[in-house]
Design an enzyme around this catalytic site. Structure first.
Site, PDB file in Angstrom:
ATOM      1  N   ASP A 104      -6.416 -75.988 -16.064  1.00 28.79           N
ATOM      2  CA  ASP A 104      -7.396 -76.741 -15.444  1.00 28.79           C
ATOM      3  C   ASP A 104      -6.680 -78.180 -14.803  1.00 28.79           C
ATOM      4  OD1 ASP A 104      -9.692 -78.150 -14.424  1.00 28.79           O
ATOM      5  OD2 ASP A 104     -10.813 -77.510 -15.971  1.00 28.79           O
ATOM      6  N   GLU A 161      -7.487 -70.758 -27.125  1.00 29.93           N
ATOM      7  CA  GLU A 161      -8.606 -70.967 -26.349  1.00 29.93           C
ATOM      8  C   GLU A 161      -9.789 -71.749 -26.334  1.00 29.93           C
ATOM      9  OE1 GLU A 161     -10.604 -70.846 -22.929  1.00 29.93           O
ATOM     10  OE2 GLU A 161      -8.579 -69.808 -22.564  1.00 29.93           O
ATOM     11  N   ASP A 197      -0.432 -72.501  -9.648  1.00 29.43           N
ATOM     12  CA  ASP A 197      -0.247 -72.402  -8.254  1.00 29.43           C
ATOM     13  C   ASP A 197      -0.916 -73.497  -7.282  1.00 29.43           C
ATOM     14  OD1 ASP A 197      -2.977 -72.300  -8.847  1.00 29.43           O
ATOM     15  OD2 ASP A 197      -3.547 -71.151  -6.865  1.00 29.43           O
ATOM     16  N   GLU A 224      -3.172 -62.914 -15.517  1.00 30.23           N
ATOM     17  CA  GLU A 224      -4.271 -62.559 -14.439  1.00 30.23           C
ATOM     18  C   GLU A 224      -4.404 -63.471 -13.309  1.00 30.23           C
ATOM     19  OE1 GLU A 224      -5.679 -61.460 -18.867  1.00 30.23           O
ATOM     20  OE2 GLU A 224      -5.053 -63.228 -17.700  1.00 30.23           O
ATOM     21  N   TYR A 225      -4.268 -64.841 -13.429  1.00 28.52           N
ATOM     22  CA  TYR A 225      -4.524 -65.850 -12.444  1.00 28.52           C
ATOM     23  C   TYR A 225      -3.291 -65.535 -11.154  1.00 28.52           C
ATOM     24  CZ  TYR A 225      -8.463 -68.114 -13.959  1.00 28.52           C
ATOM     25  OH  TYR A 225      -9.793 -68.771 -14.595  1.00 28.52           O
TER      26      TYR A 225
END
Length: 220
Positions: free
Chosen positions: A120, A68, A156, A197-198
């Site tokens: 991203d 990360e 997504d 989570e997303y």
């Protein structure tokens, strides 16, 4: 995306034994870090860690490394690990670093699987090389993956997914093994799926989740 700075993040990460401070020192020796010869899987852009921590619990004979870029985000993953006393995990490590440096941290053929989750999208055309599924990054990954390794990518974002499929198909280094435009309704591709989570957030809104799997061509 502008992230809120958390002043205590650096001190917490420095004190956490699971956070590797200088990953380049262990290039080619990651199995020594874990003290075993188990496969090594990495997640690039791991966010708050739900996906990787779940995998580490379910698969104790696989070593996991979460990458990360932002310390304030990695802090959340570390806190999740520290606050979860259910199962002490010895098969997980974290690195705070930019993904562009992965070839400096991992050696040729050292990695068995790369996870890219909800990366991203870098929507502007001039920023396409920064996308983690661009051919520039695919070339970096090819140097790390074992000949039987795989990349698993979920998003997504339809535009990013279409771009990613096109980049894999245009690559001289990877084959597209599988893809789906509706992961959660694809019985084969969704088998054993761990949600991030997303992913939980977007799927709850009714958004389809896209996934592809790519493997290195036999160039080693």
């Amino acid at each position: 995306m502008r992230l809120r700075n958390i002043p205590r993040a650096d001190s917490v990460l420095n004190e956490c034994k699971e956070v590797v401070k200088n990953g380049a020192e262990y290039r080619g020796r990651w199995r020594e870090v874990f003290g075993n010869s188990n496969p090594v899987h990495i997640e690039i852009g791991m966010g708050k860690g739900q996906f990787l921590l779940t995998l580490a619990k379910q698969n104790p004979k696989i070593n996991y490394i979460g990458i990360e870029r932002y310390s304030s985000v990695l802090l959340r993953a570390v806190e999740k690990l520290q606050n979860d006393s259910e199962i002490p995990l010895s098969n997980i490590r974290f690195i705070c670093m930019d993904a562009r440096s992965v070839a400096d941290v991992f050696a040729f053929g050292e990695i068995n699987c790369i996870y890219l989750n909800f990366s991203d999208p870098w929507p502007k055309a001039r920023h396409a090389p920064r996308r983690l599924t661009s051919r520039e990054f695919l070339s970096r990954y090819h140097k790390l993956l074992a000949s039987d390794g795989v990349i698993e990518f979920k998003t997504d974002n339809r535009l990013l997914f279409d771009f990613s499929v096109a980049e894999v198909n245009a690559s001289s280094e990877f084959d597209l093994v599988g893809s789906t435009y509706d992961l959660h309704h694809d019985i084969e591709m969704n088998q054993g799926n761990i949600m991030t989570e997303y992913e939980e957030k977007f799927s709850a809104l009714g958004n389809p989740i896209y996934k592809l799997i790519a493997s290195p061509k036999d160039l080693h």
